[in-house]
Design an enzyme around this catalytic site. Structure first.
Site, short mmCIF file in Angstrom:
data_model
loop_
_atom_site.label_atom_id
_atom_site.label_comp_id
_atom_site.label_asym_id
_atom_site.label_seq_id
_atom_site.Cartn_x
_atom_site.Cartn_y
_atom_site.Cartn_z
N TRP B 339 29.94 63.47 87.19
CA TRP B 339 31.40 63.63 87.08
C TRP B 339 32.08 63.33 88.41
O TRP B 339 33.30 63.15 88.47
CB TRP B 339 31.76 65.04 86.61
CG TRP B 339 31.55 66.12 87.67
CD1 TRP B 339 30.47 66.30 88.47
CD2 TRP B 339 32.47 67.15 88.03
NE1 TRP B 339 30.64 67.37 89.28
CE2 TRP B 339 31.86 67.92 89.04
CE3 TRP B 339 33.74 67.50 87.58
CZ2 TRP B 339 32.48 69.03 89.63
CZ3 TRP B 339 34.36 68.61 88.17
CH2 TRP B 339 33.73 69.36 89.19
N ASP B 340 31.30 63.29 89.50
CA ASP B 340 31.83 62.98 90.83
C ASP B 340 32.74 61.76 90.76
O ASP B 340 33.79 61.71 91.40
CB ASP B 340 30.69 62.66 91.80
CG ASP B 340 29.67 63.79 91.94
OD1 ASP B 340 29.42 64.47 90.94
OD2 ASP B 340 29.12 63.95 93.03
N GLU B 469 27.86 75.78 89.63
CA GLU B 469 26.47 75.86 89.15
C GLU B 469 25.78 77.16 89.55
O GLU B 469 24.59 77.33 89.30
CB GLU B 469 25.68 74.64 89.65
CG GLU B 469 26.16 73.36 88.99
CD GLU B 469 25.42 72.11 89.48
OE1 GLU B 469 24.75 72.20 90.52
OE2 GLU B 469 25.53 71.07 88.82
N LYS B 568 29.43 78.38 93.65
CA LYS B 568 28.90 77.35 94.54
C LYS B 568 30.06 76.50 95.08
O LYS B 568 29.98 75.93 96.15
CB LYS B 568 27.93 76.47 93.74
CG LYS B 568 27.14 75.47 94.52
CD LYS B 568 26.18 74.73 93.58
CE LYS B 568 25.49 73.55 94.26
NZ LYS B 568 24.78 72.71 93.28
N GLN B 569 31.13 76.43 94.30
CA GLN B 569 32.22 75.52 94.64
C GLN B 569 33.47 75.95 93.88
O GLN B 569 33.41 76.79 93.00
CB GLN B 569 31.87 74.11 94.23
CG GLN B 569 31.72 73.92 92.72
CD GLN B 569 31.03 72.63 92.38
OE1 GLN B 569 29.83 72.59 92.18
NE2 GLN B 569 31.79 71.57 92.33
#
Lengths: 731, 731
Positions: B339-340, B469, B568-569
């Site tokens: 998806w980046d 994640e 994580k983000q």
């Protein structure tokens, strides 16, 4: 001999070789051998082999994508050569090379004595004909020994008959073909073979560093031969020979006796008739306490005996082995031990064979160091027992339905608690059990946390998988929390008895967590919530699911299954089963009705729970139907995979269905209560319980319950009410 | 040439060979070669190699425990031989066999022209000395060509210098050692090599059934040599030779021209200076639109240019390849597309290089058949794009952080929508994009369900993993639901435009689901809930976690990480980022403050989001600090793993931080708004946007925003306010 102690071909539906092998397995808890064809002919069929409890090999688990803390090794029980099958050589011609006529006249598992009796009418292509009979058993007196008595009679010729067993390892046929069913073992292993003495070979594993001694002795007229059994046949004369296969750990040397002498003495003194006499004594003693008698249903009577027989013969007895999910009857689940032992199998042993129960529980103490290491690896305090294992290390390669099932910790504590309650063996708890209960309690304090639930400070346990493997990694699985609470409470109780073992601070933490344990409940539906989010999900589209798509796990991706309300097995209902006094009948009925609607019973552990709760809530027809599926599961091959081994936990479940369900065993305070929930289809039920050394025989029929003390231990008192029996203990 | 277009050794901190190779990679979107040592000496170091976008091999994924529907194959980009490194032979003596003195005088990546310029002073052990210079680039005019011009000068001898490249495949050194970091590729692959013609070899993969042509041409004074480049050196005279490495797909034969003729013509007509001229034109055109100018910070200026350069040179351009997570700079993440591309990289291309954006989006249409098959395998309607893939099939071996990230579907739809909005290219949507949007919308209707949430019928999406994640398999991930809603709304919008493509019934279903999408919100904390259960969990014990235990994924078992509140983000913050008009500033600040406290930024996709939202909420210092980490991530090797390739999505994120953050790009109705959020540390910012064919140059300084139309396309109008610029479009 009553017919309903004999399992014969006519009793079973499926007669494929692999299935037959499972059902006619002989085992003594140390070794099990599948009931393969006795006389090897030119048609090789089936999947024969021998398993030694706890004799396994390791292999690194390969992960598509590795992560920290994953289980490191597969553990797989090793399939040793078939020690049952023989090759006959008649005047130089071999049974496995020519097309002989081999007619099976008799083939039966004699469950009363723990042996197989069989008889064949044989004719070679050269016209030699004779009768061949065998009687074989895995010895309970000397578990290293599997022995057979072979008899030749009615021969139409004089000559030589040689009986041989091929015990060579690493044959290609030892390797079961790889399959896609995740429930079947798939590892191939090789063994190093070294000569040990003239009779024995030493078989060594490479990675798990285990070894056993393996060999055979043949006796004819008192003369020994280590290769084969040679019979000089006279026409029409009867001739008998004996074979002994030795499958032994290397006996530990002790101060008093050098180990090898002990094994030598055993091998030198082998005597078939003596072993047979002992075998009969063992089984007499077993059935005297553990039998269950049912009137009016022959097939069911035999099915139940078959289950009890399998439970008895497959239990590890040396405190360093346990009860594999398939016993020693097949390679399903790789020979691993699960929670099945504690929650489905142990009650039978605790109530009827407490010594075996004690040995199985001692195994958990034996692997406690590995459980402590596992907890440490996961940055937790205390101990976390492996979800599936042989040697105590975690062997689950899929943690969402493996390590995440942390309820195993509480399951083990629960079994210790039941053992202490039923046997009164406090000494064992002090010396062995208490540490296990304390270390598992420690884990809960570390793994769970206090959170705000419904406006109150409550103890929560997040990120776990409950018994229902169709729902994974959830918060506050009801069963897990309830069992953790019980684990903590028991730890507090034991800490009170042995205050020197635990600090006051730790004790108060456990009390706090137990008292404030969060138990999710849906106020609107007035039912237990299987977990925080279960009831929020969409119900599985059962109506659109074709029959052939069950079990779901073989036809749907786990992430699809997980997003629905669907249970592989009883999960939310396990708490009412185990803690009946904590729930009123209306509550249990609501829970039952709801969860029955979303349960597929794709696990063999499910139906017995539904049967018991149906019994307890007056749904007799339902109780009977669920019970009948569990009672005969392997004999009718209900799940279609009995070829890989029996469903041992389900066999324990059938005992539970009878005793916890039909006989409604429960407690009120310290009194044990038997309540008559007998379904219409069963007119009489009789069984025995061993309660603190008292043997009490209990009879139920359609109008009453009766109890009789047949062996008196510590003070006990029976009170017979209308449809109830109360067993009172005085301290 | 401005110095801030030149990346030199002095610009970077880490000078380990593997790290240098990543940073000095040359690529053209078709092939990328790591910037290894040019002249091979007797000390072999580094991890050199060449990658061809989309040229990969497959290998079955082995699971410790298999389950239905799991991804079947690993896909790994193939590392071809290093086509940059050369061996020099001077009068019969080889540079890789003797200890020469090789002094690097110049080594720079010229980002203005897309080439590497380097120069060495060399002395052999026999005393021959000379200067060796090279200029090399991957051609943008003919992407099959990597070419170098080599110049010898100042030689103290006359004689022969041979320049050779070792293009032989399957060498041991092509295989990167296996490592335990799950983020690095670990597959080894072998290729079949066949002679194609006198110049080219055909390299074939075994399982993925791909092939490429591979070979070289050397030119000296117009004469070709396919093995090596031989220069007759005269003392002190300058001498030049050219090398062309061809890495070509087998060109498809068309009606007009036989494929082989086309490739022949290309090879026969090779001319270095012409390719160089074209290269300069390509890069001039690129920088003219895509450059970003920053005043006052030289290092940052160069760092941003480096990011833009890497984005430009690593994007697939042929509609059947995409943008790998590491571009073509290294083997991290196996050359997979994520998806980046859609969420972090495409906005840069959409706003400045729409043709490349179009090609990258077309790739998703190209793999739509695989996405439809994947949905079908999971018993869902529509399409589900692979979480990580090269060929369109799912290649994630750990589905909880793979296939379960179904938000990729909506991410792709979102990118199509942004493309259409910015470019006005409705034709592309009709022909290519609409089907992708419809199929992804179909998936949501099938995968989600209507449930009762807070007393209302709302559309729920259970059992998914969001961008974070560190939290897996949850219900109603806020970002996923918000994006699915946007996907559905866009599908409805397109269905209105192309009513012949969709039934009324389906359209109304999509409207219903979009309108009633459940978006979890915590009324007490007044913040977005990352998912249904996120806020119920215990907050990660940050204070007890030592620094060396980050990133957590390398030091804690996933089931431990999942049971905590820890991200994580950015996950919950992505919705306010993408839909700024749906949230008031106070709401964003509350969300920001909460989620910043539980985010580790262990993913490189995190900080840019925090920077942008800090910009938009007036937290300029914070915005600057987060931005500086993202802007220079690889140049300072912030994550310590740049050796495995650049963090391409983070590079896109640095563009987003500048344009969405500092320049506050957003929309009000159909107007595009630029808002001045420039931090104190940056005095001027200038960049260009391509809006429906209009090139608009935008200038920001500490007190104003100015816009200038530098190329006029369809009707557009600029309005300059105090600290705002409004771009108005008229249809």
């Amino acid at each position: 001999m009553k017919n309903d102690f004999l399992l014969q071909m006519s009793d079973i539906q499926n007669t494929t070789p692999e299935y037959m092998e499972t059902l006619f397995t002989l085992s003594n808890g140390h070794m099990g051998l599948r009931g393969s064809d006795l006389i090897q002919d030119i048609h090789k069929t089936g999947n024969p082999g021998t398993f030694v409890n706890g004799f396994y090999e390791k292999k690194p688990i390969i992960y598509g994508e590795w992560a920290y803390g994953y289980a490191e090794n597969h553990q797989t029980i090793i399939k040793l050569p078939d020690i049952r099958g023989i090759i006959l050589t008649v005047n130089g011609h071999r049974s496995d090379e020519e097309e002989w006529m081999i007619k099976k006249d008799t083939f039966m598992l004699n469950m009363a004595k723990g042996l197989i009796e069989e008889s064949y009418q044989i004719q070679t292509i050269n016209g030699e004909s004779f009768r061949f009979s065998a009687e074989s058993f895995t010895s309970f007196e000397h578990s290293e020994i599997y022995t057979s008595k072979y008899t030749i009679s009615d021969s139409n010729f004089s000559g030589e008959i040689v009986i041989e067993k091929d015990l060579s390892v690493n044959k290609k046929s030892d390797h079961h073909s790889e399959v896609d069913d995740p429930r079947v073992a798939s590892m191939k292993s090789d063994l190093t073979v070294e000569k040990y003495d003239e009779r024995l070979e030493q078989l060594k594993t490479h990675k798990s560093q285990q070894s056993i001694l393996f060999g055979q002795v043949n006796l004819v007229n008192g003369k020994a031969n280590y290769k084969s059994l040679i019979l000089d046949i006279k026409k029409n004369e009867k001739m008998t020979g004996y074979n002994f296969v030795i499958v032994s750990e290397i006996l530990k040397q002790t101060k008093d006796r050098p180990a090898i002498n002990e094994l030598n003495r055993l091998i030198n003194d082998l005597e078939y008739e003596l072993l047979l006499k002992k075998q009969e004594e063992y089984f007499n003693e077993f059935w005297a306490v553990s039998d269950i008698e049912l009137s009016g249903q022959d097939k069911l009577q035999k099915g139940i005996r078959f289950n009890l027989f399998q439970l008895f013969q497959n239990a590890g007895r040396n405190s360093t082995t346990n009860f594999a999910a398939k016993g020693l009857t097949g390679e399903g689940y790789e020979g691993h031990y699960f929670w099945d032992t504690e929650m489905y199998i142990l009650p039978f042993f605790i109530y009827t064979q407490p010594d075996i129960a004690k040995s199985l529980l001692t195994y958990r103490s034996y692997v406690l160091p590995q459980a402590k290491k596992r907890a440490e690896k996961l940055h937790q305090k205390g101990a976390l027992f492996a979800w599936r294992t042989i040697d105590g290390d975690e062997a689950s390669a899929y943690y969402p339905a493996g390590t995440a099932q942390v309820h195993i910790n509480a399951d083990i504590s629960h079994a210790f608690q039941l053992y202490e309650r039923v046997t009164g063996d406090h000494q064992f708890m002090k010396e062995t059990g208490a540490e296990v209960v304390f270390e598992t309690a420690r884990f809960w304090l570390s793994f769970g946390h206090f959170g705000n639930k419904e406006g109150q400070r409550q103890f929560c346990i997040d990120g776990v998988t409950g018994p229902d493997e169709y729902t994974a990694l959830v918060n506050n699985n009801y069963y897990t929390n309830k069992m953790a609470q019980s684990n903590l409470s028991y730890a507090v109780e034991l800490a009170g008895q042995y205050p020197e073992m635990i600090t006051e601070f730790e004790n108060s933490q456990w009390q706090d967590a137990a008292r404030n344990m969060y138990l999710p409940y849906d106020e609107k539906k007035q039912i237990i919530k299987q977990d925080d989010s279960f009831l929020d999900k969409e119900v599985w589209p059962f109506e659109e699911t074709p029959k052939e798509n069950y079990p779901l796990l073989l036809h749907y991706h786990p992430m699809i299954i997980y997003k629905y309300q669907v249970s592989k097995q009883a999960d939310g209902l396990l708490a009412p089963l185990l803690f009946p006094n904590d729930y009123d009948k209306e509550q249990i009925i609501r829970d039952y009705n709801y969860y029955e609607g979303v349960t597929t019973h794709d696990s063999s552990l499910s139906r017995s729970v539904f049967s018991i709760l149906a019994s307890r809530t007056g749904q007799k027809k339902k109780a009977y139907n669920y019970f009948m599926d569990t009672a005969l599961m392997d004999i009718v091959d209900l799940q279609g995979n009995a070829k890989d081994g029996v469903h041992a936990a389900n066999m324990g479940g059938s005992w539970l269905s009878l005793i916890y369900g039909f006989a409604g065993l429960s407690y009120q305070g310290s009194d044990l209560i038997i309540e008559n929930n007998l379904p219409d289809e069963i007119s009489n039920l009789a069984f025995t319980l061993n309660l603190r050394g008292n043997l009490i025989k209990i009879y139920l029929d359609n109008c009453k319950v009766r109890g009789k003390i047949i062996q008196k231990g510590k003070f006990i008192q029976l009170e017979e009410l209308d449809n109830q029996l109360i067993v009172r203990f005085n301290k």
